[in-house]
Write an enzyme that holds these catalytic residues in place. Structure first.
Site, PDB file in Angstrom:
ATOM      1  CG  ASP A   3     -54.842  61.448   3.235  1.00 21.45           C
ATOM      2  OD1 ASP A   3     -53.799  62.384   3.347  1.00 21.45           O
ATOM      3  OD2 ASP A   3     -55.268  61.122   2.286  1.00 21.45           O
ATOM      4  NE  ARG A  62     -56.829  67.291   4.185  1.00 18.15           N
ATOM      5  CZ  ARG A  62     -57.406  66.085   3.724  1.00 18.15           C
ATOM      6  NH1 ARG A  62     -58.731  66.273   3.310  1.00 18.15           N
ATOM      7  NH2 ARG A  62     -56.802  65.073   3.280  1.00 18.15           N
ATOM      8  CD1 TRP A  63     -56.756  66.660  13.864  1.00 18.93           C
ATOM      9  CD2 TRP A  63     -54.695  67.471  14.267  1.00 18.93           C
ATOM     10  NE1 TRP A  63     -56.588  66.729  15.211  1.00 18.93           N
ATOM     11  CE2 TRP A  63     -55.362  67.104  15.470  1.00 18.93           C
ATOM     12  CE3 TRP A  63     -53.301  68.079  14.187  1.00 18.93           C
ATOM     13  CZ2 TRP A  63     -54.473  67.351  16.730  1.00 18.93           C
ATOM     14  CZ3 TRP A  63     -52.795  68.305  15.503  1.00 18.93           C
ATOM     15  CH2 TRP A  63     -53.538  68.075  16.529  1.00 18.93           C
ATOM     16  CB  THR A  67     -42.682  56.967  -4.760  1.00 20.02           C
ATOM     17  OG1 THR A  67     -43.920  56.539  -5.210  1.00 20.02           O
ATOM     18  CG2 THR A  67     -42.080  55.669  -4.144  1.00 20.02           C
ATOM     19  CD  GLU A  68     -46.603  58.665  -5.895  1.00 21.13           C
ATOM     20  OE1 GLU A  68     -46.890  58.328  -4.726  1.00 21.13           O
ATOM     21  OE2 GLU A  68     -46.305  57.975  -7.111  1.00 21.13           O
ATOM     22  CG  ASN A  69     -45.748  61.672   0.762  1.00 17.09           C
ATOM     23  OD1 ASN A  69     -46.180  60.766   1.566  1.00 17.09           O
ATOM     24  ND2 ASN A  69     -46.853  62.508   0.320  1.00 17.09           N
ATOM     25  NE  ARG A  85     -47.173  65.695   1.137  1.00 19.43           N
ATOM     26  CZ  ARG A  85     -48.206  65.406   1.799  1.00 19.43           C
ATOM     27  NH1 ARG A  85     -48.069  65.804   3.362  1.00 19.43           N
ATOM     28  NH2 ARG A  85     -49.321  64.698   1.835  1.00 19.43           N
ATOM     29  CB  ILE A 128     -56.194  52.915  -4.514  1.00 19.48           C
ATOM     30  CG1 ILE A 128     -57.693  52.212  -4.796  1.00 19.48           C
ATOM     31  CG2 ILE A 128     -55.278  51.872  -4.321  1.00 19.48           C
ATOM     32  CD1 ILE A 128     -58.092  51.435  -3.555  1.00 19.48           C
ATOM     33  CD  GLU A 174     -65.668  44.149   1.909  1.00 14.20           C
ATOM     34  OE1 GLU A 174     -66.555  45.134   1.580  1.00 14.20           O
ATOM     35  OE2 GLU A 174     -65.746  43.099   1.158  1.00 14.20           O
TER      36      GLU A 174
HETATM   37  C1  FPP Z   1     -50.563  62.279   5.232  1.00 15.87           C
HETATM   38  O1  FPP Z   1     -51.232  63.411   5.764  1.00 15.87           O
HETATM   39  C2  FPP Z   1     -49.806  61.713   6.196  1.00 15.87           C
HETATM   40  C3  FPP Z   1     -48.238  61.595   5.987  1.00 15.87           C
HETATM   41  C4  FPP Z   1     -47.721  62.213   4.557  1.00 15.87           C
HETATM   42  C5  FPP Z   1     -47.215  61.336   7.068  1.00 15.87           C
HETATM   43  C6  FPP Z   1     -47.645  60.201   8.229  1.00 15.87           C
HETATM   44  C7  FPP Z   1     -46.543  59.917   8.673  1.00 15.87           C
HETATM   45  C8  FPP Z   1     -46.764  59.842  10.361  1.00 15.87           C
HETATM   46  C9  FPP Z   1     -47.807  60.141  11.049  1.00 15.87           C
HETATM   47  C10 FPP Z   1     -45.311  59.287  10.966  1.00 15.87           C
HETATM   48  C11 FPP Z   1     -45.209  57.950  11.258  1.00 15.87           C
HETATM   49  C12 FPP Z   1     -44.011  57.182  11.691  1.00 15.87           C
HETATM   50  C13 FPP Z   1     -43.613  56.101  11.883  1.00 15.87           C
HETATM   51  C14 FPP Z   1     -41.967  55.673  12.286  1.00 15.87           C
HETATM   52  C15 FPP Z   1     -44.255  54.980  11.858  1.00 15.87           C
HETATM   53  P1  FPP Z   1     -51.278  64.480   4.763  1.00 15.87           P
HETATM   54  O2  FPP Z   1     -50.056  65.421   5.291  1.00 15.87           O
HETATM   55  O3  FPP Z   1     -51.258  64.372   3.328  1.00 15.87           O
HETATM   56  O4  FPP Z   1     -52.387  65.538   5.454  1.00 15.87           O
HETATM   57  P2  FPP Z   1     -53.304  66.336   4.593  1.00 15.87           P
HETATM   58  O5  FPP Z   1     -54.032  65.462   3.526  1.00 15.87           O
HETATM   59  O6  FPP Z   1     -54.381  66.934   5.375  1.00 15.87           O
HETATM   60  O7  FPP Z   1     -52.630  67.381   3.760  1.00 15.87           O
END
Ligand code: FPP
Length: 227
Positions: free
Chosen positions: A2, A6-7, A48-50, A53, A177, A189
């Site tokens: 997560d 924002r990063w 499944t919620e993504n 976006r 969660i 934990e």
């Molecule tokens: C949540 O941050 C992150 C994600 C929805 C995607 C994470 C996926 C990767 C880093 C790719 C990994 C790839 C492989 C093949 C293992 P967010 O977008 O919810 O951030 P925010 O909370 O700041 O909006």
């Protein structure tokens, strides 16, 4: 993982650049876990919620998974990582499904750390799927309902064969969660850090592990030194 969006936004970058940086953080964390003797790392990559976006972000993520798999498979093999994708993989683009199958097959005999990537994963959906599978077995006479126990349920989850996680690390200060491994996290934990996932590094992992080491895990029982 997560805090990717924002990063990026905090640096004036498009959100997707955060996912790009998130892949580097995952690679760093995987290597550290492997070096420090941790036997499994499970990352939540796409829920499944993504799907709700914006289309551009979803497409970027799905293409990113494909690119990362193509680019990193060789080093996963060399470093003896066994990779598995957990979730409703049928709902992913066919090309990605093919790459996943190939990566799982090519690393299945590897003896190092297990990397589980939750992709199109939802904890409730996983439990519904397990229930349907058990019900089907019961209806066909293959399973007596009274013989269903925790092991029978666990064996129908995507994580079948894996140990339950000891530690859940929640980045970017969230205290939820969020439908992640609902069954498997029963006794985990929880470590919450304000660090955004792309900034998660050796220092952040060490802090999480020291926090974990300081916990007194009783699994619902009593402390051995309690009267
Ligand atoms: C949540 O941050 C992150 C994600 C929805 C995607 C994470 C996926 C990767 C880093 C790719 C990994 C790839 C492989 C093949 C293992 P967010 O977008 O919810 O951030 P925010 O909370 O700041 O909006």
């Amino acid at each position: 993982m997560d805090g990717n969006g924002r990063w990026a936004q905090s640096r004036g970058l498009p959100r997707v650049m955060g996912h790009h940086a998130g892949v580097e953080a995952l690679k760093t964390t995987l290597r550290l876990c492997s070096d420090w003797g941790i036997t499994a790392l499970t990352a939540y990559a796409f829920s499944t919620e993504n799907w709700s976006r914006p289309g551009d972000e979803v497409n970027f993520l799905l293409t990113l998974f494909e690119r990362v798999l193509q680019k990193e498979l060789q080093s996963l093999e060399t470093e003896q990582v066994r990779i598995r994708f957990l979730g409703d993989l049928d709902g992913l683009p066919e090309k990605l499904q093919g790459l996943i199958q190939d990566a799982e097959e090519r690393t299945s005999a590897n003896t190092g750390i297990h990397l589980n990537v939750c992709t199109n994963y939802g904890g409730r959906r996983e439990l519904v799927r397990a229930t349907q599978r058990l019900a089907a077995r019961a209806a066909s006479g293959d399973l007596e309902p009274q013989n269903i126990d925790e092991n029978t349920v666990a064996a129908e989850l995507f994580t079948a064969g894996e140990q339950d996680p000891d530690l859940l690390i929640r980045t970017s200060g969230e205290h939820r969660i969020s439908n992640f491994l609902l069954w498997q996290l029963a006794y985990a934990e929880i470590h919450v850090t304000d660090v955004f996932w792309p900034d998660f590094d050796a220092e952040a992992l060490k802090k999480a592990l020291l926090d974990y080491q300081s916990r007194n895990r009783r699994f619902g029982g009593l402390d051995p030194i309690s009267p």
